[in-house]
Design a protein around this motif. Sequence first.
Motif, mmCIF file in Angstrom:
data_model
loop_
_atom_site.group_PDB
_atom_site.id
_atom_site.type_symbol
_atom_site.label_atom_id
_atom_site.label_comp_id
_atom_site.label_asym_id
_atom_site.label_seq_id
_atom_site.Cartn_x
_atom_site.Cartn_y
_atom_site.Cartn_z
ATOM 1 N N ARG A 1 -5.608 6.593 11.181
ATOM 2 C CA ARG A 1 -6.771 5.747 11.466
ATOM 3 C C ARG A 1 -6.448 4.696 12.522
ATOM 4 O O ARG A 1 -7.193 4.504 13.482
ATOM 5 C CB ARG A 1 -7.253 5.069 10.187
ATOM 6 N N ARG A 2 -5.325 3.996 12.356
ATOM 7 C CA ARG A 2 -4.969 2.908 13.272
ATOM 8 C C ARG A 2 -4.181 3.382 14.481
ATOM 9 O O ARG A 2 -4.098 2.696 15.494
ATOM 10 C CB ARG A 2 -4.147 1.850 12.538
ATOM 11 N N GLY A 3 -3.532 4.539 14.353
ATOM 12 C CA GLY A 3 -2.519 4.934 15.311
ATOM 13 C C GLY A 3 -1.202 4.288 14.935
ATOM 14 O O GLY A 3 -1.151 3.361 14.118
ATOM 15 N N GLY A 4 -0.116 4.759 15.506
ATOM 16 C CA GLY A 4 1.191 4.181 15.195
ATOM 17 C C GLY A 4 1.611 4.469 13.769
ATOM 18 O O GLY A 4 1.341 5.554 13.226
ATOM 19 N N TYR A 5 2.262 3.478 13.155
ATOM 20 C CA TYR A 5 2.857 3.654 11.834
ATOM 21 C C TYR A 5 2.454 2.525 10.893
ATOM 22 O O TYR A 5 2.377 1.363 11.308
ATOM 23 C CB TYR A 5 4.387 3.672 11.943
ATOM 24 N N SER A 6 2.212 2.876 9.635
ATOM 25 C CA SER A 6 1.999 1.883 8.588
ATOM 26 C C SER A 6 3.003 2.185 7.476
ATOM 27 O O SER A 6 2.903 3.207 6.793
ATOM 28 C CB SER A 6 0.565 1.934 8.064
ATOM 29 N N ARG A 7 3.965 1.272 7.332
ATOM 30 C CA ARG A 7 5.076 1.465 6.397
ATOM 31 C C ARG A 7 5.308 0.183 5.598
ATOM 32 O O ARG A 7 6.354 -0.462 5.720
ATOM 33 C CB ARG A 7 6.351 1.833 7.161
ATOM 34 N N VAL B 1 6.215 -2.409 2.541
ATOM 35 C CA VAL B 1 7.325 -2.355 1.599
ATOM 36 C C VAL B 1 6.911 -1.650 0.313
ATOM 37 O O VAL B 1 5.792 -1.802 -0.178
ATOM 38 C CB VAL B 1 7.846 -3.781 1.294
ATOM 39 N N PHE B 2 7.809 -0.837 -0.218
ATOM 40 C CA PHE B 2 7.642 -0.085 -1.469
ATOM 41 C C PHE B 2 6.529 0.959 -1.382
ATOM 42 O O PHE B 2 6.110 1.502 -2.410
ATOM 43 C CB PHE B 2 7.388 -1.012 -2.658
ATOM 44 N N SER B 3 6.010 1.243 -0.197
ATOM 45 C CA SER B 3 5.081 2.356 -0.029
ATOM 46 C C SER B 3 5.887 3.650 0.065
ATOM 47 O O SER B 3 7.107 3.634 0.258
ATOM 48 C CB SER B 3 4.256 2.178 1.242
ATOM 49 N N THR B 4 5.191 4.780 -0.044
ATOM 50 C CA THR B 4 5.892 6.060 0.072
ATOM 51 C C THR B 4 6.635 6.192 1.401
ATOM 52 O O THR B 4 7.810 6.601 1.416
ATOM 53 C CB THR B 4 4.902 7.226 -0.115
ATOM 54 N N PRO B 5 6.014 5.839 2.543
ATOM 55 C CA PRO B 5 6.778 5.942 3.799
ATOM 56 C C PRO B 5 8.008 5.045 3.828
ATOM 57 O O PRO B 5 9.079 5.477 4.279
ATOM 58 C CB PRO B 5 5.760 5.522 4.865
ATOM 59 N N GLU B 6 7.886 3.801 3.357
ATOM 60 C CA GLU B 6 9.035 2.895 3.408
ATOM 61 C C GLU B 6 10.135 3.368 2.467
ATOM 62 O O GLU B 6 11.332 3.311 2.810
ATOM 63 C CB GLU B 6 8.586 1.465 3.057
ATOM 64 N N LEU B 7 9.765 3.860 1.295
ATOM 65 C CA LEU B 7 10.771 4.388 0.367
ATOM 66 C C LEU B 7 11.446 5.638 0.944
ATOM 67 O O LEU B 7 12.645 5.846 0.750
ATOM 68 C CB LEU B 7 10.129 4.701 -0.981
ATOM 69 N N THR B 8 10.660 6.448 1.656
ATOM 70 C CA THR B 8 11.239 7.625 2.318
ATOM 71 C C THR B 8 12.268 7.206 3.365
ATOM 72 O O THR B 8 13.349 7.806 3.470
ATOM 73 C CB THR B 8 10.127 8.465 2.980
#
Length: 403
Positions: free
Chosen positions: A23-29, A31-38
């Motif tokens: 939606r925004r483009g780029g990255y949304s990571r 803290v403690f989200s699935t992407p950040e934990l990955t």
Amino acid sequence: MGTNSSTVNTLLASIADVGRDSRRGGYSRPVFSTPELTLREWFQQEAQRRGLGVETDRNGILWAWWGEPERGALVTGSHLDSVPGGGAFDGPLGVASALAAVDVLRERGITRNRSLAITVFPEEEGSRFGLACLGSRLLTGDIDADKARNLRDADGTTFADAARANGLDPDRLGRDENALARIGDFVELHVEQGRGLGENGPSVAVGGSVLGHGRWRISVSGQGNHAGTTAMADRADPLVAAAQIILAVQQAAAAIDGARATVGRISPIPGGTNVIASRVDLWLDARHPDDAAALALVETIHGKAQKIAAFEGCTVSLTPESWTGSVSFDPALGRSLELALPGAPVLATGAGHDAGILAGHVPSGMLFVRNPTGISHSPEEHVEAEDADAGAEALADVLEALL
């Protein structure tokens, strides 16, 4: 240049699909989200591949050790979380470069006289719980642990609950004397977030200072009402006042040399299309090289906001959320960085960093890698592959000199 220095680009390529924001483009990571934990798991695997011992401390900071954990170690690293819709390099470049620098140092066959650690700090951006550099603030005690535990995200989840859900004990959050004593020197490599190195400038600069900066919440209260039945003359609409306040923020900052002020987030309550809002919250980010000037700017904005709100039949309140005064990095460490990188320019930065928080407690310094766009916190943030290589090599040069 070490033959493994291109590892930094390979590492970044391996995480290029983690946390993409369609939606925004780029990255949304956050803290403690699935992407950040990955990404945290990715870092641990890459560190273990290099034979580094990995641990997570009581504040959620990751440490990867080359040598035994000890007092006075040389420490480098950055963060893996991002702002909403951020770029690919803010944070991960410093972590990938630290891993690549270990490869280069091993290629060179350097002899260590102390241990080296790579750290990953959580919630550096403050994009989930609203307070930047939360991990380093907890480590150093720059935030009260109770305040940190009670921070809430947009869904109402407290940091204590999020920490508990991710294996941390909320009761043990806070200043960690043992972990802090392990840092003899801290050097953070980061993408440059401005145009200091230019489109064709050198690849790497040494950090000199961080501008004073803070965040405040401006709450404008009015009268919630029906959008169809309330005549325009009968309204006390806080969103109308908020729009004017945003313009006043821009005007107030533009009138002061060196000032920066931004409203990057706005939340109308209750937020219905056919509802006149009852309250609007604005988040103000203000910065200036002179701390007194930054705080005076905020007071000026507050005064203008009060007058605007009163004219619209509303009231306004200003709540401080964070403040970090201007920081000059350790002079002796800075000289060591400059000697290791002859000819590298020295840059001040208007962006906050974990190194800026640590600087009040341990000798800290920074390296910046050229960003030809000068754009950051945006998908357009960029680092050329050759500059990423040069940054990893420069970090290795610095670490070798300090080891």
